[in-house]
Design a protein around this motif. Sequence first.
Motif, short mmCIF file in Angstrom:
data_model
loop_
_atom_site.label_atom_id
_atom_site.label_comp_id
_atom_site.label_asym_id
_atom_site.label_seq_id
_atom_site.Cartn_x
_atom_site.Cartn_y
_atom_site.Cartn_z
N ALA A 82 3.03 0.69 -2.37
CA ALA A 82 1.97 1.64 -2.05
C ALA A 82 1.16 1.17 -0.84
O ALA A 82 0.79 1.96 0.02
CB ALA A 82 1.05 1.83 -3.25
N THR A 83 0.92 -0.14 -0.77
CA THR A 83 0.19 -0.70 0.38
C THR A 83 1.04 -0.66 1.64
O THR A 83 0.57 -0.26 2.71
CB THR A 83 -0.24 -2.14 0.07
OG1 THR A 83 -1.08 -2.15 -1.08
CG2 THR A 83 -1.00 -2.73 1.25
N ALA A 84 2.29 -1.06 1.51
CA ALA A 84 3.18 -1.13 2.68
C ALA A 84 3.46 0.23 3.28
O ALA A 84 3.63 0.36 4.49
CB ALA A 84 4.49 -1.81 2.29
N LEU A 85 3.50 1.26 2.44
CA LEU A 85 3.83 2.60 2.92
C LEU A 85 2.61 3.42 3.30
O LEU A 85 2.68 4.65 3.46
CB LEU A 85 4.64 3.34 1.84
CG LEU A 85 6.01 2.73 1.51
CD1 LEU A 85 6.65 3.44 0.32
CD2 LEU A 85 6.93 2.78 2.73
N ASP A 86 1.47 2.74 3.44
CA ASP A 86 0.24 3.40 3.89
C ASP A 86 -0.12 4.60 3.02
O ASP A 86 -0.43 5.69 3.52
CB ASP A 86 0.37 3.85 5.35
CG ASP A 86 0.50 2.66 6.29
OD1 ASP A 86 -0.13 1.62 6.01
OD2 ASP A 86 1.23 2.77 7.29
N ASP A 87 -0.04 4.40 1.73
CA ASP A 87 -0.44 5.43 0.76
C ASP A 87 0.43 6.68 0.83
O ASP A 87 -0.01 7.77 0.43
CB ASP A 87 -1.91 5.81 0.94
CG ASP A 87 -2.83 4.64 0.63
OD1 ASP A 87 -2.52 3.90 -0.31
OD2 ASP A 87 -3.84 4.48 1.33
N LEU A 88 1.66 6.56 1.35
CA LEU A 88 2.62 7.65 1.23
C LEU A 88 2.80 7.95 -0.26
O LEU A 88 2.99 7.02 -1.06
CB LEU A 88 3.96 7.24 1.84
CG LEU A 88 5.08 8.29 1.85
CD1 LEU A 88 4.78 9.36 2.87
CD2 LEU A 88 6.42 7.61 2.17
N PRO A 89 2.72 9.21 -0.69
CA PRO A 89 2.85 9.52 -2.12
C PRO A 89 4.14 8.93 -2.70
O PRO A 89 5.23 9.13 -2.17
CB PRO A 89 2.88 11.05 -2.14
CG PRO A 89 2.11 11.45 -0.93
CD PRO A 89 2.45 10.43 0.11
N LEU A 90 3.98 8.18 -3.78
CA LEU A 90 5.10 7.44 -4.38
C LEU A 90 5.20 7.81 -5.86
O LEU A 90 4.23 7.69 -6.60
CB LEU A 90 4.86 5.93 -4.23
CG LEU A 90 5.88 4.98 -4.84
CD1 LEU A 90 7.23 5.10 -4.12
CD2 LEU A 90 5.37 3.53 -4.76
N PHE A 91 6.38 8.26 -6.26
CA PHE A 91 6.61 8.70 -7.64
C PHE A 91 7.89 8.05 -8.14
O PHE A 91 8.82 7.83 -7.37
CB PHE A 91 6.76 10.21 -7.72
CG PHE A 91 5.69 10.99 -7.01
CD1 PHE A 91 4.48 11.29 -7.63
CD2 PHE A 91 5.87 11.40 -5.69
CE1 PHE A 91 3.49 11.99 -6.98
CE2 PHE A 91 4.88 12.11 -5.02
CZ PHE A 91 3.69 12.40 -5.67
N GLY A 92 7.95 7.79 -9.43
CA GLY A 92 9.21 7.24 -9.92
C GLY A 92 9.21 6.91 -11.39
O GLY A 92 8.23 7.15 -12.11
N GLY A 93 10.34 6.36 -11.82
CA GLY A 93 10.52 5.98 -13.21
C GLY A 93 11.36 4.72 -13.31
O GLY A 93 12.19 4.44 -12.45
#
Length: 387
Positions: free
Chosen positions: A155-166
């Motif tokens: 989340a930090t590395a991707l500059d708060d790009l929305p991240l979703f998963g399982g």
Amino acid sequence: MLNAAPPVAPLFGIAVSRAETAEDVVREMSEALIGRDICFLLVFVPDRLELAEMAPALNRHFSGIPVFGCTTAGQIAPDTGYDADALVAIAFPKRHFRCASMLIDPLNPLPIKEISTNARRLAAQFQRTADWNRLALIFADGLSRQEDLLVAALATALDDLPLFGGSAGHALRFDETHVLHGGQFHRDAALLLLLETDLEYAGLGFDHFLPTDKHMVVTEAIPEERVVLELNGAPAAQEYARLVGCDVDRLSPEVFAENPVLVRNSSMYHVRAIQKVHQGGALAFFSAIDDGLLLTLGEGQEVLRTLEEGLGLKDAAGRPPEMILGFDCFLRLLEIETKAMRLDASEILKRHRVVGFNTYGEQHCGVHVNQTFVGVAFFQPRRRDLH
């Protein structure tokens, strides 16, 4: 038997197979998706299929097409809702998607600096398309105990790009889980996908618990093992059972599913689900735990009502999603089955066009959580003729 589901998501190719062997499953998938111009495939694999046979079959039938996915604790199929038997495949169309991927291997020990550097590089090299939307998906080994740190780092590395998963699962065996990347299934690994799409999308994440006035402080833990030895100065299982109103020897996955503990983060509460009772009365958790952490016992709300409300998204034009890619905790399913609500819940999932899998944990808003439904709702493009 194969079930293709064009009415569910016409923009997406979806195939569901319940054939007995891996070769027959993949052959049926291939036949169902013939003629589609596929950017990449997501495949959710039931525990009954042999991975040593699945990987080569996928490589033969889908040569030249990136295939990603994971093993699961159950699937969500367009024709049945919750499903323990089916392989579910989603074909993302080239017309509407671009994709870049990265395998994170190994997870133990977790090379945070290397992961962050590689994720930033992947995002920088993933060329932007004007007016297209971006998001990221993460699929991780559900037994790695590293999802908390992994998701925070990404989340930090991707500059708060929305991240979703399982987190990948393996029925209720808790023995080993795998992610699929590069034509192989990998243990102790995670898969990061960066997506770009001209479709509108909305992220969602919800559970069905409210905090009670019953609190616990972790007074002794083994954080690296996600094990709590003591709560409120007493043996963990004993104190938890006292607060729940249950004998220690009656603690079970069903009890844990209906009585989770919550952790407060700002104004939000996140579920920290209990996995099992360890030897000596300790409790093993599915998420990060540490000395001094304040836990609050959760009280369940109507699970079907919250499911219906949580999935009821519409776009700006009032249209429902073309598909909701869903990551639903297996503990939610366990509670639903215990209450004999599986068929009703499945009808809700089908009506809202949910396709996905049951997880060992979920990733949402940079946090690893449990007993939560996390998803991405994909809508038609706003200003593009689909025909």
